[in-house]
Design a protein around this motif. Structure first.
Motif, PDB file in Angstrom:
ATOM      1  N   ILE A   1       1.111  35.124 -25.306  1.00  0.00           N
ATOM      2  CA  ILE A   1       1.175  34.921 -23.847  1.00  0.00           C
ATOM      3  C   ILE A   1      -0.236  34.789 -23.260  1.00  0.00           C
ATOM      4  CG2 ILE A   1       1.853  35.989 -21.639  1.00  0.00           C
ATOM      5  CD1 ILE A   1       4.289  35.125 -23.201  1.00  0.00           C
ATOM      6  N   ASP A   2      -1.176  35.575 -23.770  1.00  0.00           N
ATOM      7  CA  ASP A   2      -2.559  35.504 -23.277  1.00  0.00           C
ATOM      8  C   ASP A   2      -3.120  34.090 -23.468  1.00  0.00           C
ATOM      9  OD1 ASP A   2      -5.017  36.554 -22.284  1.00  0.00           O
ATOM     10  OD2 ASP A   2      -5.746  36.838 -24.327  1.00  0.00           O
ATOM     11  N   LYS A   3      -2.873  33.516 -24.632  1.00  0.00           N
ATOM     12  CA  LYS A   3      -3.387  32.172 -24.916  1.00  0.00           C
ATOM     13  C   LYS A   3      -2.621  31.117 -24.109  1.00  0.00           C
ATOM     14  CE  LYS A   3      -4.823  33.943 -29.359  1.00  0.00           C
ATOM     15  NZ  LYS A   3      -4.650  35.340 -28.905  1.00  0.00           N
ATOM     16  N   TYR A   4      -1.317  31.314 -23.980  1.00  0.00           N
ATOM     17  CA  TYR A   4      -0.479  30.405 -23.180  1.00  0.00           C
ATOM     18  C   TYR A   4      -0.972  30.378 -21.722  1.00  0.00           C
ATOM     19  CZ  TYR A   4       3.721  29.019 -20.552  1.00  0.00           C
ATOM     20  OH  TYR A   4       4.598  28.424 -19.681  1.00  0.00           O
ATOM     21  N   CYS A   5      -1.225  31.566 -21.156  1.00  0.00           N
ATOM     22  CA  CYS A   5      -1.687  31.647 -19.770  1.00  0.00           C
ATOM     23  C   CYS A   5      -3.074  31.021 -19.613  1.00  0.00           C
ATOM     24  CB  CYS A   5      -1.717  33.104 -19.288  1.00  0.00           C
ATOM     25  SG  CYS A   5      -0.067  33.782 -19.036  1.00  0.00           S
ATOM     26  N   ALA A   6      -3.944  31.224 -20.606  1.00  0.00           N
ATOM     27  CA  ALA A   6      -5.290  30.642 -20.536  1.00  0.00           C
ATOM     28  C   ALA A   6      -5.206  29.112 -20.458  1.00  0.00           C
ATOM     29  CB  ALA A   6      -6.105  31.069 -21.751  1.00  0.00           C
ATOM     30  N   VAL A   7      -4.301  28.533 -21.232  1.00  0.00           N
ATOM     31  CA  VAL A   7      -4.126  27.076 -21.214  1.00  0.00           C
ATOM     32  C   VAL A   7      -3.593  26.633 -19.848  1.00  0.00           C
ATOM     33  CG1 VAL A   7      -2.804  25.149 -22.210  1.00  0.00           C
ATOM     34  CG2 VAL A   7      -3.835  26.869 -23.713  1.00  0.00           C
ATOM     35  N   LEU A   8      -2.584  27.335 -19.331  1.00  0.00           N
ATOM     36  CA  LEU A   8      -2.032  27.002 -18.009  1.00  0.00           C
ATOM     37  C   LEU A   8      -3.108  27.095 -16.936  1.00  0.00           C
ATOM     38  CD1 LEU A   8       1.459  28.769 -17.697  1.00  0.00           C
ATOM     39  CD2 LEU A   8       0.984  26.359 -18.112  1.00  0.00           C
ATOM     40  N   GLU A   9      -3.879  28.171 -16.970  1.00  0.00           N
ATOM     41  CA  GLU A   9      -4.903  28.401 -15.941  1.00  0.00           C
ATOM     42  C   GLU A   9      -5.978  27.319 -15.976  1.00  0.00           C
ATOM     43  OE1 GLU A   9      -5.982  32.302 -17.150  1.00  0.00           O
ATOM     44  OE2 GLU A   9      -4.083  33.139 -16.440  1.00  0.00           O
ATOM     45  N   PHE A  10      -6.246  26.808 -17.147  1.00  0.00           N
ATOM     46  CA  PHE A  10      -7.248  25.764 -17.269  1.00  0.00           C
ATOM     47  C   PHE A  10      -6.668  24.408 -16.846  1.00  0.00           C
ATOM     48  CE2 PHE A  10      -9.850  22.624 -19.478  1.00  0.00           C
ATOM     49  CZ  PHE A  10     -11.118  23.053 -19.120  1.00  0.00           C
ATOM     50  N   CYS A  11      -5.441  24.123 -17.249  1.00  0.00           N
ATOM     51  CA  CYS A  11      -4.875  22.780 -17.055  1.00  0.00           C
ATOM     52  C   CYS A  11      -4.227  22.569 -15.677  1.00  0.00           C
ATOM     53  CB  CYS A  11      -3.823  22.494 -18.132  1.00  0.00           C
ATOM     54  SG  CYS A  11      -4.540  22.397 -19.776  1.00  0.00           S
ATOM     55  N   VAL A  12      -3.487  23.549 -15.186  1.00  0.00           N
ATOM     56  CA  VAL A  12      -2.702  23.339 -13.958  1.00  0.00           C
ATOM     57  C   VAL A  12      -3.564  22.893 -12.765  1.00  0.00           C
ATOM     58  CG1 VAL A  12      -1.269  24.520 -12.216  1.00  0.00           C
ATOM     59  CG2 VAL A  12      -0.727  24.749 -14.644  1.00  0.00           C
ATOM     60  N   PRO A  13      -4.687  23.556 -12.461  1.00  0.00           N
ATOM     61  CA  PRO A  13      -5.490  23.091 -11.325  1.00  0.00           C
ATOM     62  C   PRO A  13      -5.992  21.657 -11.498  1.00  0.00           C
ATOM     63  CG  PRO A  13      -6.221  25.249 -12.050  1.00  0.00           C
ATOM     64  CD  PRO A  13      -5.280  24.739 -13.086  1.00  0.00           C
ATOM     65  N   ARG A  14      -6.282  21.276 -12.746  1.00  0.00           N
ATOM     66  CA  ARG A  14      -6.770  19.916 -13.001  1.00  0.00           C
ATOM     67  C   ARG A  14      -5.662  18.882 -12.809  1.00  0.00           C
ATOM     68  NH1 ARG A  14      -9.645  23.445 -14.913  1.00  0.00           N
ATOM     69  NH2 ARG A  14     -11.891  23.216 -15.186  1.00  0.00           N
ATOM     70  N   VAL A  15      -4.478  19.208 -13.258  1.00  0.00           N
ATOM     71  CA  VAL A  15      -3.324  18.304 -13.089  1.00  0.00           C
ATOM     72  C   VAL A  15      -2.998  18.177 -11.602  1.00  0.00           C
ATOM     73  CG1 VAL A  15      -0.854  18.013 -13.563  1.00  0.00           C
ATOM     74  CG2 VAL A  15      -2.396  18.758 -15.387  1.00  0.00           C
ATOM     75  N   GLN A  16      -3.027  19.301 -10.883  1.00  0.00           N
ATOM     76  CA  GLN A  16      -2.743  19.273  -9.438  1.00  0.00           C
ATOM     77  C   GLN A  16      -3.765  18.406  -8.707  1.00  0.00           C
ATOM     78  OE1 GLN A  16      -2.748  23.509  -8.725  1.00  0.00           O
ATOM     79  NE2 GLN A  16      -0.512  23.631  -8.731  1.00  0.00           N
ATOM     80  N   LYS A  17      -5.019  18.522  -9.106  1.00  0.00           N
ATOM     81  CA  LYS A  17      -6.094  17.739  -8.477  1.00  0.00           C
ATOM     82  C   LYS A  17      -5.878  16.243  -8.721  1.00  0.00           C
ATOM     83  CE  LYS A  17     -11.121  17.965  -8.239  1.00  0.00           C
ATOM     84  NZ  LYS A  17     -12.314  18.480  -8.928  1.00  0.00           N
ATOM     85  N   LEU A  18      -5.479  15.932  -9.955  1.00  0.00           N
ATOM     86  CA  LEU A  18      -5.224  14.540 -10.332  1.00  0.00           C
ATOM     87  C   LEU A  18      -4.067  13.961  -9.511  1.00  0.00           C
ATOM     88  CD1 LEU A  18      -6.747  13.060 -12.639  1.00  0.00           C
ATOM     89  CD2 LEU A  18      -4.663  13.292 -13.988  1.00  0.00           C
ATOM     90  N   ILE A  19      -3.000  14.748  -9.378  1.00  0.00           N
ATOM     91  CA  ILE A  19      -1.823  14.307  -8.620  1.00  0.00           C
ATOM     92  C   ILE A  19      -2.195  14.080  -7.142  1.00  0.00           C
ATOM     93  CG2 ILE A  19       0.455  15.031  -7.745  1.00  0.00           C
ATOM     94  CD1 ILE A  19       0.822  16.462 -10.507  1.00  0.00           C
ATOM     95  N   ARG A  20      -2.977  15.019  -6.597  1.00  0.00           N
ATOM     96  CA  ARG A  20      -3.415  14.888  -5.193  1.00  0.00           C
ATOM     97  C   ARG A  20      -4.204  13.607  -4.987  1.00  0.00           C
ATOM     98  NH1 ARG A  20      -4.292  20.480  -5.020  1.00  0.00           N
ATOM     99  NH2 ARG A  20      -6.479  20.204  -5.580  1.00  0.00           N
ATOM    100  N   ARG A  21      -5.088  13.312  -5.942  1.00  0.00           N
ATOM    101  CA  ARG A  21      -5.931  12.119  -5.841  1.00  0.00           C
ATOM    102  C   ARG A  21      -5.073  10.847  -5.890  1.00  0.00           C
ATOM    103  NH1 ARG A  21     -10.656  12.423 -10.035  1.00  0.00           N
ATOM    104  NH2 ARG A  21     -11.384  14.395  -9.204  1.00  0.00           N
ATOM    105  N   LYS A  22      -4.057  10.854  -6.754  1.00  0.00           N
ATOM    106  CA  LYS A  22      -3.202   9.650  -6.928  1.00  0.00           C
ATOM    107  C   LYS A  22      -2.311   9.430  -5.710  1.00  0.00           C
ATOM    108  CE  LYS A  22      -3.702   8.687 -11.565  1.00  0.00           C
ATOM    109  NZ  LYS A  22      -3.338   7.806 -12.620  1.00  0.00           N
ATOM    110  N   THR A  23      -1.933  10.516  -5.034  1.00  0.00           N
ATOM    111  CA  THR A  23      -0.995  10.371  -3.909  1.00  0.00           C
ATOM    112  C   THR A  23      -1.715  10.161  -2.577  1.00  0.00           C
ATOM    113  OG1 THR A  23      -0.886  12.786  -3.757  1.00  0.00           O
ATOM    114  CG2 THR A  23       0.901  11.686  -4.964  1.00  0.00           C
ATOM    115  N   GLN A  24      -3.041  10.221  -2.583  1.00  0.00           N
ATOM    116  CA  GLN A  24      -3.788  10.032  -1.320  1.00  0.00           C
ATOM    117  C   GLN A  24      -3.973   8.558  -0.987  1.00  0.00           C
ATOM    118  OE1 GLN A  24      -7.343  12.378  -1.701  1.00  0.00           O
ATOM    119  NE2 GLN A  24      -6.319  14.232  -0.981  1.00  0.00           N
TER     120      GLN A  24
END
Ligand SMILES: [Fe+2]
Ligand SMILES: [Fe+2]
Length: 168
Positions: A145-168
């Motif tokens: 779970i520690d490693k799973y969360c580390a991956v989520l914490e690293f990737c999710v903000p980047r994916v959200q940023k990418l989505i925001r950029r594409k929808t603007q």
């Protein structure tokens, strides 16, 4: 509002919260809110993420979910900036992997009574980066779970940023 990453559930009115309500407001755990962890989150939020998902998985598997929640919340209870630690001390990342889990365990024991299971979970959460093997099923779960969360914490903000950029 207290939520785990990728979950909409409010945790303060959840059965999860009963497991950690006596320790979560301690000065030491609250101090983790001011420390950046895994680049884009706080050490407090990372500990909440690991605590909540370890609790959920252990409950599903009829393991000790209460200890999973408590150990998860305190598994990274250390106060130095790991980037600063890595760059200024000679043994770097490998040494940090071993040292911070022992330091977290000692800090946790200052807040509350730590059971043998919780000690194993906190001390060995970096396995296999640390040598000694987990002694309990719950410990294997927190390492994943520690490693799973580390991956989520690293990737999710980047994916959200990418989505925001594409929808603007
Ligand atoms: Fe850690
Ligand atoms: Fe961690």
């Amino acid at each position: 509002m207290l939520k785990a990453i990728c979950s909409a559930k409010e945790l303060t009115d959840n059965s999860y919260y009963d497991c950690v309500s006596d320790i979560i407001d301690s000065r030491q755990i609250q101090e983790l809110k001011s420390i950046t962890h895994h680049v884009s989150t706080t050490r407090f939020q990372h500990c909440i993420n690991v605590s909540y998902y370890s609790y959920i998985v252990c409950r599903r598997l009829s393991l000790n979910a209460r200890s999973a929640a408590r150990a998860g919340l305190m598994h990274d209870l250390f106060f130095y900036d790991r980037r600063e630690y890595n760059s200024t001390r000679s043994k770097g990342q490998a040494f940090h992997s071993m040292k911070h889990s022992l330091e977290a365990c000692a800090n946790a024991a200052e807040i509350t009574y730590i059971t043998r299971l919780e000690r194993d979970m906190i001390e060995k959460h970096m396995w296999p980066a640390t040598r000694s093997k987990p002694s309990y099923k719950e410990t294997y779960i927190i390492t994943i779970i520690d490693k799973y969360c580390a991956v989520l914490e690293f990737c999710v903000p980047r994916v959200q940023k990418l989505i925001r950029r594409k929808t603007q």
